[in-house]
Design a protein around this motif. Structure first.
Motif, PDB file in Angstrom:
ATOM      1  N   PRO A  16       0.842  -1.205   0.000  1.00  0.00           N
ATOM      2  CA  PRO A  16       0.000   0.000   0.000  1.00  0.00           C
ATOM      3  C   PRO A  16       0.883   1.263   0.000  1.00  0.00           C
ATOM      4  O   PRO A  16       1.930   1.296   0.627  1.00  0.00           O
ATOM      5  CB  PRO A  16      -0.785  -0.114   1.308  1.00  0.00           C
ATOM      6  CG  PRO A  16      -0.635  -1.533   1.761  1.00  0.00           C
ATOM      7  CD  PRO A  16       0.652  -2.028   1.206  1.00  0.00           C
ATOM      8  N   PHE A  17       0.400   2.308  -0.714  1.00  0.00           N
ATOM      9  CA  PHE A  17       1.157   3.562  -0.780  1.00  0.00           C
ATOM     10  C   PHE A  17       0.786   4.464   0.390  1.00  0.00           C
ATOM     11  O   PHE A  17      -0.389   4.603   0.743  1.00  0.00           O
ATOM     12  CB  PHE A  17       0.881   4.294  -2.098  1.00  0.00           C
ATOM     13  CG  PHE A  17       1.445   3.600  -3.310  1.00  0.00           C
ATOM     14  CD1 PHE A  17       2.630   2.876  -3.242  1.00  0.00           C
ATOM     15  CD2 PHE A  17       0.785   3.676  -4.534  1.00  0.00           C
ATOM     16  CE1 PHE A  17       3.149   2.240  -4.365  1.00  0.00           C
ATOM     17  CE2 PHE A  17       1.288   3.049  -5.665  1.00  0.00           C
ATOM     18  CZ  PHE A  17       2.484   2.322  -5.582  1.00  0.00           C
ATOM     19  N   THR A  18       1.800   5.129   0.938  1.00  0.00           N
ATOM     20  CA  THR A  18       1.592   6.109   2.010  1.00  0.00           C
ATOM     21  C   THR A  18       1.383   7.487   1.384  1.00  0.00           C
ATOM     22  O   THR A  18       1.497   7.667   0.166  1.00  0.00           O
ATOM     23  CB  THR A  18       2.826   6.168   2.919  1.00  0.00           C
ATOM     24  OG1 THR A  18       3.922   6.669   2.136  1.00  0.00           O
ATOM     25  CG2 THR A  18       3.185   4.806   3.493  1.00  0.00           C
ATOM     26  N   GLU A  19       1.136   8.438   2.249  1.00  0.00           N
ATOM     27  CA  GLU A  19       0.982   9.820   1.785  1.00  0.00           C
ATOM     28  C   GLU A  19       2.245  10.298   1.080  1.00  0.00           C
ATOM     29  O   GLU A  19       2.189  10.947   0.027  1.00  0.00           O
ATOM     30  CB  GLU A  19       0.692  10.719   3.010  1.00  0.00           C
ATOM     31  CG  GLU A  19       0.152  12.089   2.627  1.00  0.00           C
ATOM     32  CD  GLU A  19      -0.194  12.935   3.860  1.00  0.00           C
ATOM     33  OE1 GLU A  19       0.030  14.156   3.762  1.00  0.00           O
ATOM     34  OE2 GLU A  19      -0.652  12.374   4.876  1.00  0.00           O
ATOM     35  N   ALA A  20       3.411   9.956   1.634  1.00  0.00           N
ATOM     36  CA  ALA A  20       4.690  10.367   1.023  1.00  0.00           C
ATOM     37  C   ALA A  20       4.869   9.719  -0.351  1.00  0.00           C
ATOM     38  O   ALA A  20       5.339  10.362  -1.306  1.00  0.00           O
ATOM     39  CB  ALA A  20       5.851   9.996   1.937  1.00  0.00           C
ATOM     40  N   ASP A  21       4.477   8.449  -0.478  1.00  0.00           N
ATOM     41  CA  ASP A  21       4.580   7.744  -1.766  1.00  0.00           C
ATOM     42  C   ASP A  21       3.700   8.435  -2.812  1.00  0.00           C
ATOM     43  O   ASP A  21       4.134   8.706  -3.938  1.00  0.00           O
ATOM     44  CB  ASP A  21       4.114   6.287  -1.643  1.00  0.00           C
ATOM     45  CG  ASP A  21       4.884   5.485  -0.599  1.00  0.00           C
ATOM     46  OD1 ASP A  21       5.998   5.916  -0.238  1.00  0.00           O
ATOM     47  OD2 ASP A  21       4.369   4.440  -0.148  1.00  0.00           O
ATOM     48  N   ASN A  22       2.459   8.688  -2.401  1.00  0.00           N
ATOM     49  CA  ASN A  22       1.512   9.306  -3.342  1.00  0.00           C
ATOM     50  C   ASN A  22       1.932  10.723  -3.732  1.00  0.00           C
ATOM     51  O   ASN A  22       1.674  11.162  -4.859  1.00  0.00           O
ATOM     52  CB  ASN A  22       0.095   9.315  -2.754  1.00  0.00           C
ATOM     53  CG  ASN A  22      -0.535   7.933  -2.793  1.00  0.00           C
ATOM     54  OD1 ASN A  22      -0.329   7.185  -3.743  1.00  0.00           O
ATOM     55  ND2 ASN A  22      -1.290   7.570  -1.756  1.00  0.00           N
ATOM     56  N   LEU A  27       5.061  11.825  -4.076  1.00  0.00           N
ATOM     57  CA  LEU A  27       6.122  11.739  -5.079  1.00  0.00           C
ATOM     58  C   LEU A  27       5.573  11.237  -6.419  1.00  0.00           C
ATOM     59  O   LEU A  27       5.863  11.804  -7.480  1.00  0.00           O
ATOM     60  CB  LEU A  27       7.261  10.834  -4.600  1.00  0.00           C
ATOM     61  CG  LEU A  27       8.461  10.727  -5.553  1.00  0.00           C
ATOM     62  CD1 LEU A  27       9.077  12.092  -5.836  1.00  0.00           C
ATOM     63  CD2 LEU A  27       9.522   9.784  -4.994  1.00  0.00           C
ATOM     64  N   LEU A  28       4.745  10.190  -6.368  1.00  0.00           N
ATOM     65  CA  LEU A  28       4.152   9.683  -7.609  1.00  0.00           C
ATOM     66  C   LEU A  28       3.258  10.731  -8.267  1.00  0.00           C
ATOM     67  O   LEU A  28       3.252  10.881  -9.493  1.00  0.00           O
ATOM     68  CB  LEU A  28       3.338   8.414  -7.333  1.00  0.00           C
ATOM     69  CG  LEU A  28       4.153   7.152  -7.045  1.00  0.00           C
ATOM     70  CD1 LEU A  28       3.240   6.032  -6.573  1.00  0.00           C
ATOM     71  CD2 LEU A  28       4.939   6.718  -8.283  1.00  0.00           C
ATOM     72  N   GLY A  29       2.536  11.480  -7.453  1.00  0.00           N
ATOM     73  CA  GLY A  29       1.670  12.547  -7.990  1.00  0.00           C
ATOM     74  C   GLY A  29       2.490  13.616  -8.702  1.00  0.00           C
ATOM     75  O   GLY A  29       2.104  14.106  -9.776  1.00  0.00           O
ATOM     76  N   ALA A  30       3.638  13.967  -8.102  1.00  0.00           N
ATOM     77  CA  ALA A  30       4.517  14.971  -8.729  1.00  0.00           C
ATOM     78  C   ALA A  30       5.036  14.441 -10.067  1.00  0.00           C
ATOM     79  O   ALA A  30       5.071  15.170 -11.068  1.00  0.00           O
ATOM     80  CB  ALA A  30       5.676  15.309  -7.794  1.00  0.00           C
ATOM     81  N   LEU A  38      11.334  19.463 -14.134  1.00  0.00           N
ATOM     82  CA  LEU A  38      11.851  18.092 -14.049  1.00  0.00           C
ATOM     83  C   LEU A  38      12.829  17.939 -12.891  1.00  0.00           C
ATOM     84  O   LEU A  38      12.788  16.978 -12.137  1.00  0.00           O
ATOM     85  CB  LEU A  38      12.532  17.712 -15.366  1.00  0.00           C
ATOM     86  CG  LEU A  38      11.570  17.461 -16.543  1.00  0.00           C
ATOM     87  CD1 LEU A  38      12.305  17.529 -17.869  1.00  0.00           C
ATOM     88  CD2 LEU A  38      10.882  16.115 -16.402  1.00  0.00           C
ATOM     89  N   TRP A  39      13.700  18.951 -12.747  1.00  0.00           N
ATOM     90  CA  TRP A  39      14.698  18.860 -11.670  1.00  0.00           C
ATOM     91  C   TRP A  39      14.078  19.058 -10.285  1.00  0.00           C
ATOM     92  O   TRP A  39      14.616  18.572  -9.300  1.00  0.00           O
ATOM     93  CB  TRP A  39      15.860  19.829 -11.935  1.00  0.00           C
ATOM     94  CG  TRP A  39      17.059  19.050 -12.404  1.00  0.00           C
ATOM     95  CD1 TRP A  39      18.171  18.738 -11.682  1.00  0.00           C
ATOM     96  CD2 TRP A  39      17.228  18.417 -13.676  1.00  0.00           C
ATOM     97  NE1 TRP A  39      19.022  17.963 -12.417  1.00  0.00           N
ATOM     98  CE2 TRP A  39      18.469  17.742 -13.648  1.00  0.00           C
ATOM     99  CE3 TRP A  39      16.470  18.328 -14.826  1.00  0.00           C
ATOM    100  CZ2 TRP A  39      18.957  17.007 -14.732  1.00  0.00           C
ATOM    101  CZ3 TRP A  39      16.953  17.605 -15.904  1.00  0.00           C
ATOM    102  CH2 TRP A  39      18.176  16.963 -15.844  1.00  0.00           C
ATOM    103  N   ALA A  40      12.927  19.717 -10.225  1.00  0.00           N
ATOM    104  CA  ALA A  40      12.226  19.815  -8.933  1.00  0.00           C
ATOM    105  C   ALA A  40      11.805  18.415  -8.477  1.00  0.00           C
ATOM    106  O   ALA A  40      11.931  18.071  -7.297  1.00  0.00           O
ATOM    107  CB  ALA A  40      11.012  20.728  -9.066  1.00  0.00           C
ATOM    108  N   VAL A  41      11.345  17.588  -9.406  1.00  0.00           N
ATOM    109  CA  VAL A  41      10.943  16.219  -9.046  1.00  0.00           C
ATOM    110  C   VAL A  41      12.169  15.355  -8.769  1.00  0.00           C
ATOM    111  O   VAL A  41      12.140  14.485  -7.886  1.00  0.00           O
ATOM    112  CB  VAL A  41      10.032  15.610 -10.135  1.00  0.00           C
ATOM    113  CG1 VAL A  41       9.716  14.148  -9.847  1.00  0.00           C
ATOM    114  CG2 VAL A  41       8.727  16.413 -10.229  1.00  0.00           C
ATOM    115  N   ILE A  42      13.262  15.590  -9.499  1.00  0.00           N
ATOM    116  CA  ILE A  42      14.518  14.877  -9.182  1.00  0.00           C
ATOM    117  C   ILE A  42      14.924  15.199  -7.736  1.00  0.00           C
ATOM    118  O   ILE A  42      15.300  14.308  -6.964  1.00  0.00           O
ATOM    119  CB  ILE A  42      15.632  15.262 -10.180  1.00  0.00           C
ATOM    120  CG1 ILE A  42      15.330  14.670 -11.560  1.00  0.00           C
ATOM    121  CG2 ILE A  42      17.004  14.805  -9.675  1.00  0.00           C
ATOM    122  CD1 ILE A  42      16.217  15.169 -12.690  1.00  0.00           C
TER     123      ILE A  42
END
Length: 518
Positions: A383-389, A391-394, A418-422
């Motif tokens: 299951p994904f946590t808030e932190a997982d979601n 990062l995936l959302g970004a 792109l580098w903000a997500v990196i």
């Protein structure tokens, strides 16, 4: 059923009087990146570049070299073809203005303009710059102490008197202003639009469009004592390449014209944003949708010049820093449209900071941990946590942001996003500490590494346009085939499949190490 969305973009055609430098590489790179991006986004793209081979300057250079103009242009045009392979450009066509298809196209355009009363025969007397292939009014020139007349570009001008055909540019002043006002995105950036509006509002004079004092050019139909002014000849390349004068339904012209984007340097904006739409509208053809004028590069704070010996050849950049590193630097370093400065220090900072430390390190450590701790296969997430979601959302939200910036030619902003997500990914690794989870909660470790691998997948797909080779290496390491690399695969629809075997990870962005003196 409608066909695929089309996108037609062009570089200026480069004047064959010199060897390619960083400025030429920059313009074509911007078009290449946009062309690659649009293809990944499902468009049927035509990306055109080429060489401008006529005019007095070429004739004089050939004479100086002791060879025929065609031999001279064959040799120098090849330098620009070589640049295509050096920089890994993906152009679909390369046009030369000496080709028969172009001669036929320009002569057809001339005949239409003449039949419509837009061209007339008169006589020209005025100041002309051979270097710029441009006419200047007395009020635009400065006079040196020795009496020489100098154009705003710094080029010397000479007084020319000869019979000439003229294009009725003065009649298009109000119609051009109306066109600019109805199409506010036609000229970009906004500062350049304002310059063009001011120039046109200040008054347009009829434009000399033929010469008789030299012979290297396309003859005027029906009067071969005249050759066409090089800019009427050169600009028409954009319609030649889509098959003009064949404008019939179903023709390439009908499918692709008007062009979506002409990318130009700021020094030739006037020709593209004033003369070109006027020629086209006068021939009852549609103007292009957009002309973007980018800035110039200085070198270590100085203007590029042969006399200073600081002109940088693109192959020197690629051989010193790497191809994708050079492509990345040129589009990240400067807000696109502004002038920029190339410095070795900044290049090294981008390579070692953005590429090696940020992007490369994220990819290397995540894939190494998967290789070491997950049996070298895509881990099975829980299951994904808030932190997982978060990062995936970004990662999932990147396409809309990057697409909007590319459509505005704001390449630096797309790369910032792109580098903000990196950066988010690297912080997530540190916060989640999968090396600790390995001992305390292996299932959670698998989820964290899966989320990171998915984030990297999005980043690698979206960086393909700028860094095709490096991105391909990352996608190879995620075991993604050619059909899983387009933008249609972004989001959960194309998510990595747990259990997929992954190859042994390899570093993608080596650090730049200063060569040591022997």
């Amino acid at each position: 059923m409608a066909g695929p969305k089309t996108f037609y973009l062009t570089t200026p055609i480069y004047y064959v009087n010199d060897v390619p430098h960083i400025g030429h590489a920059y313009t074509t790179l911007a078009c290449d990146v946009l062309a690659r991006f649009k293809r990944l986004d499902g468009f049927d793209v035509k990306f055109l570049t080429g060489t401008d081979e006529h005019g007095q300057k070429v004739e004089k250079s050939a004479e100086k070299a002791g060879i025929a103009p065609q031999t001279f242009t064959d040799r120098v045009s090849q330098n620009f073809r070589d640049l295509v392979s050096l920089m890994n450009y993906s152009n679909d066509d390369f046009i030369r203005t000496t080709e028969p298809r172009h001669v036929a196209s320009v002569q057809a355009l001339w005949k239409v303009l003449e039949e419509r009363g837009e061209i007339y025969l008169g006589a020209y007397a005025g100041w002309y710059s051979v270097r710029d292939e441009a006419f200047y009014g007395e009020d635009e020139l400065t006079t040196t102490p020795t009496g020489k007349k100098i154009a705003p570009t710094g080029a010397e001008c000479e007084w020319v008197e000869e019979p000439s055909y003229f294009f009725r540019l003065s009649a298009w002043q109000d119609r051009l202003i109306a066109f600019y006002e109805a199409n506010p995105d036609f000229i970009a950036p906004a500062s350049k639009r304002n310059e063009v509006m001011a120039f046109v509002k200040s008054g347009l004079k009829d434009l000399s469009v033929s010469r008789t004092t030299f012979k290297w050019g396309i003859p005027v139909p029906g009067n071969d004592a005249h050759i066409m002014y090089v800019w009427l000849d050169a600009l028409a390349n954009y319609i030649t390449a889509v098959g003009y004068p064949n404008t019939a339904e179903g023709s390439e012209y009908a499918q692709r014209w008007p062009a979506d984007l002409h990318m130009v340097g700021k020094d030739i904006l006037r020709f593209h944003a004033v003369y070109w739409p006027a020629f086209l509208m006068a021939a009852d053809l549609a103007p292009p949708k957009r002309v973007f004028a980018h800035g110039w590069w200085t070198i270590e704070g100085q203007k590029m010049s042969k006399s200073l010996g600081n002109v940088i050849a693109p192959d020197a950049l690629v051989n010193t820093y790497g191809l994708d590193q050079t492509r990345y630097f040129l589009l990240r370093e400067v807000p696109f449209g502004n002038d920029g400065d190339f410095s070795h220090k900044q290049m090294v900072a981008r390579i070692n900071g953005n590429l090696a430390n940020d992007y490369g390190n994220l990819v290397q450590r995540v894939l190494s941990m998967i290789g070491k701790n997950c049996g070298g296969v895509v881990p099975t997430p829980g299951p994904f946590t808030e932190a997982d979601n978060a990062l995936l959302g970004a990662a999932h939200g990147l396409l809309d942001t990057v697409r909007a910036e590319f459509d505005a030619q704001a390449f630096h902003k797309a790369l910032d996003a792109l580098w903000a997500v990196i950066g988010d990914g690297n912080r997530y690794v540190d916060e989640q500490a999968p090396w600790t989870l390995k001992k305390t909660d292996p299932a959670r470790m698998a989820t964290v590494l899966y989320v990171l691998a998915e984030t990297i997948r999005h980043l690698a797909i979206l960086t393909q346009a700028v860094m095709p080779d490096a991105s391909a290496k990352i996608l190879d390491q995620l075991a993604l085939g050619p059909d899983a690399r387009g933008f249609a695969s972004l989001g959960s629809a194309g998510a990595l499949v747990a259990g997929t075997p992954l190859p042994t990870p390899q570093g993608v962005f080596p650090r730049f190490v200063e060569p040591t003196a022997e």
